[in-house]
Design an enzyme around this catalytic site. Structure first.
Site, PDB file in Angstrom:
ATOM      1  N   SER A 105       2.512   0.537  -3.886  1.00 36.54           N
ATOM      2  CA  SER A 105       1.968   0.223  -2.578  1.00 36.54           C
ATOM      3  C   SER A 105       1.500  -1.226  -2.422  1.00 36.54           C
ATOM      4  CB  SER A 105       0.794   1.153  -2.268  1.00 36.54           C
ATOM      5  OG  SER A 105      -0.265   0.988  -3.212  1.00 36.54           O
ATOM      6  N   SER A 158       1.871   1.438  -8.442  1.00 42.40           N
ATOM      7  CA  SER A 158       1.709   0.544  -7.292  1.00 42.40           C
ATOM      8  C   SER A 158       1.458  -0.915  -7.635  1.00 42.40           C
ATOM      9  CB  SER A 158       0.589   1.057  -6.381  1.00 42.40           C
ATOM     10  OG  SER A 158       1.011   2.224  -5.708  1.00 42.40           O
ATOM     11  N   LYS A 203      -5.355  -7.294  -2.111  1.00 36.93           N
ATOM     12  CA  LYS A 203      -4.763  -6.201  -1.342  1.00 36.93           C
ATOM     13  C   LYS A 203      -5.773  -5.679  -0.324  1.00 36.93           C
ATOM     14  CE  LYS A 203      -2.438  -1.768  -2.473  1.00 36.93           C
ATOM     15  NZ  LYS A 203      -2.045  -0.919  -3.631  1.00 36.93           N
TER      16      LYS A 203
END
Length: 520
Positions: free
Chosen positions: A190, A214, A110
């Site tokens: 997220s 997330s 990420k």
């Protein structure tokens, strides 16, 4: 993307490939959309492919599906050294000796995780040129395990702590990530890019981060296995934070076995992250916890508020999942568990810690970093509002207004709220598990996220089928107390192997992949 897959593929075929042109015309000996780490490791060991071949194949798949074809927009940037890392992995494998399962396996992380030589942007135009001086600790661990860092996955900007109402997977720098199972639905966040990329087979493994939901939520939305670990199992050093009391990274994969292999590499003790000091699982091989008989003797609390409404597709899938757990030997115990907060107006913990912890992250960056504090970030966004602030920055402004000085009203409120958060989460979970002699708790979808995040406790989510009406994914999640990842992985694996329900996006949503650039 900062360096296109096409450019990297061209570089490979002109400078690093030794196989000859005929080799790359043959079908690749693995289906990348569904390939497991074990399958790829076997092909590498048998010298049917090299890590360079594998990395090139994923780069080509990213080129075909990320910015062309269905344009999933899951990958924000590629590592310009990915092919060199793959070549080094091939050399290590040829040298003989024992190696772990991740040697030469590409991984996407990420884009709030530091990788030296690449910007860490958190999806923000303000951080487009923010280069860290070193790898995040978890990236160092992945490299030590032999993994190839393929690139960075898109995310909801600042892990969805910039604004209220920002769509999952949207950022001012990266744009909007799409869900390959149904582009009309959120990829969630997220860790949206990590989820979409793993689901569509843009990498064998991805890494997400979670403060509250997330990892679990995008894993459920993208029909993945996701592990939100105990806070302290994986170092947070070198990750753009929200709140140290809840932040963690974790695997997002297509199978429990892959998640276990990745978690083994990610876990460790880091002197720069005090939360890891008491980690009793450092060095543990989580693949040894995988057993089809793991559910025998388990006592799993079925959280009654999580049961989907009668007559819905999700209820049919839920009932089947419960039956499968019971069929593998688990005892299912109905439990009542309040997963909400008792704090009037909500907790201030995340708002307080975001300012504190983000400023600490910025302070570790090189002197020439473009942003040095939350205050500077807010000012930059205001000065570049048309691009930076489509959804505003209400959360950043609330956090910036916090008075962090000792003895301030905000500091006192924060301490009280943190104590109450723990009472509302850890206290309730511990009581429910003690009073009912439970080994885990069962939730629908990512339902364990909020209460588990506040407690710092681990959860694992596993695919449990697809809704009959629209083929949208449905997951179940298991939550345990601190450091119970070995048990949770065992339960998840036993359920996964008994049910075998996961299907790839190209099977569930085939029309999305009917394009000239899509892989066959």
């Amino acid at each position: 993307m900062s360096l296109s897959a096409a450019a990297l593929v061209t570089a490979l075929t002109t400078t690093t490939s030794t196989a000859g042109p005929e080799r790359h015309q043959a079908p690749f000996p693995a289906e990348l959309e569904t390939a497991t780490v074990a399958q790829l490791d076997r092909l590498l060991d048998d010298r049917k492919i090299t890590s360079v071949d594998l990395t090139q194949a994923y780069l080509q798949r990213i080129e075909a599906l990320n910015s062309q074809g269905p344009s999933l927009n899951a990958v924000r940037a590629l590592n310009p050294r990915a092919l060199a890392e793959a070549k080094a992995a091939d050399q290590k494998r040829r040298s003989g000796g024992r190696h772990g399962p991740l040697l030469g396996i590409p991984v996407l992380v990420k884009d709030n995780i530091d990788v030296k030589g690449m910007p860490t942007t958190a999806g923000s135009v303000a951080l487009e040129d923010s280069y860290p001086s070193k790898d995040a600790s978890l990236v160092t661990n992945l490299r030590d395990a032999g993994a190839v860092i393929l690139g960075k996955a898109n995310l909801t900007e600042f892990a969805n702590f910039l604004a209220n109402g920002m769509p999952g997977g949207y950022s001012s720098l990266g744009g909007q990530v799409l869900n390959p199972y149904d582009v009309s639905q959120t990829p969630s966040g997220s860790s949206a890019g990590s989820g979409s990329a793993a689901a569509a087979g843009l990498a064998p493994l991805t890494v997400g981060t979670e403060t509250s939901g997330s990892i679990l939520s995008p894993s459920a939305a993208n029909s993945l296995v996701g592990i939100k670990p105990t806070v302290g199992l994986i170092s947070r050093t070198g990750i753009v934070p929200i709140a140290a009391s809840q932040d963690t990274a974790g695997p997002m994969t297509r199978s429990v076995a892959d998640a276990a292999a990745e978690l083994t590499a990610l876990t460790g003790i880091d002197p720069l992250d005090p939360a890891t000091a008491d980690n009793p699982l450092a060095g543990h091989d989580f693949t040894t916890d995988l057993s089809t008989g793991a559910l025998r003797g388990a006592r799993i609390g079925v959280v009654q508020s999580q049961i989907p409404a009668a007559g819905t597709d999700n209820r049919v899938l839920w009932d089947a999942a419960v039956a499968a757990l019971a069929g593998q030997g688990a005892t299912l115990v109905p439990v009542t568990l309040d997963t909400g907060s008792s704090i009037p107006g909500g907790s201030t913990v995340l708002n307080y810690e975001f300012k504190r912890d983000l400023n600490a992250y910025f302070a570790r960056l090189p002197r020439n970093a473009p942003i040095g504090s939350l205050a500077e970030l807010v000012a930059y966004n205001e000065a570049h509002a048309p691009v930076a602030l489509k959804f505003g920055q209400a959360r950043a402004l609330t956090s910036q207004a916090m008075d962090l000085t000792p003895g301030s009203a905000d500091t006192a409120r924060y301490a009280a709220d943190r104590a109450q958060d723990l009472a509302d989460s850890k206290g309730r979970i511990d009581a429910a598990m003690r009073d009912n002699t439970l080994t885990a708790l069962l939730f629908a979808g990512s339902g364990s996220a909020s209460i588990g995040a506040r407690a710092g406790y681990p959860s694992i989510t596993v695919p449990a089928g697809y809704q009959a009406a629209n083929r949208r994914p449905f997951n179940i999640s298991l939550l345990g107390q601190a450091w119970t990842e070995p048990a949770l992985l065992g339960y998840a694996y036993a359920y996964e192997q008994a049910s075998k329900l996961r299907r790839p996006p190209s099977e569930i949503n085939p029309t999305l992949f009917h394009c000239s650039s899509c892989p066959p």
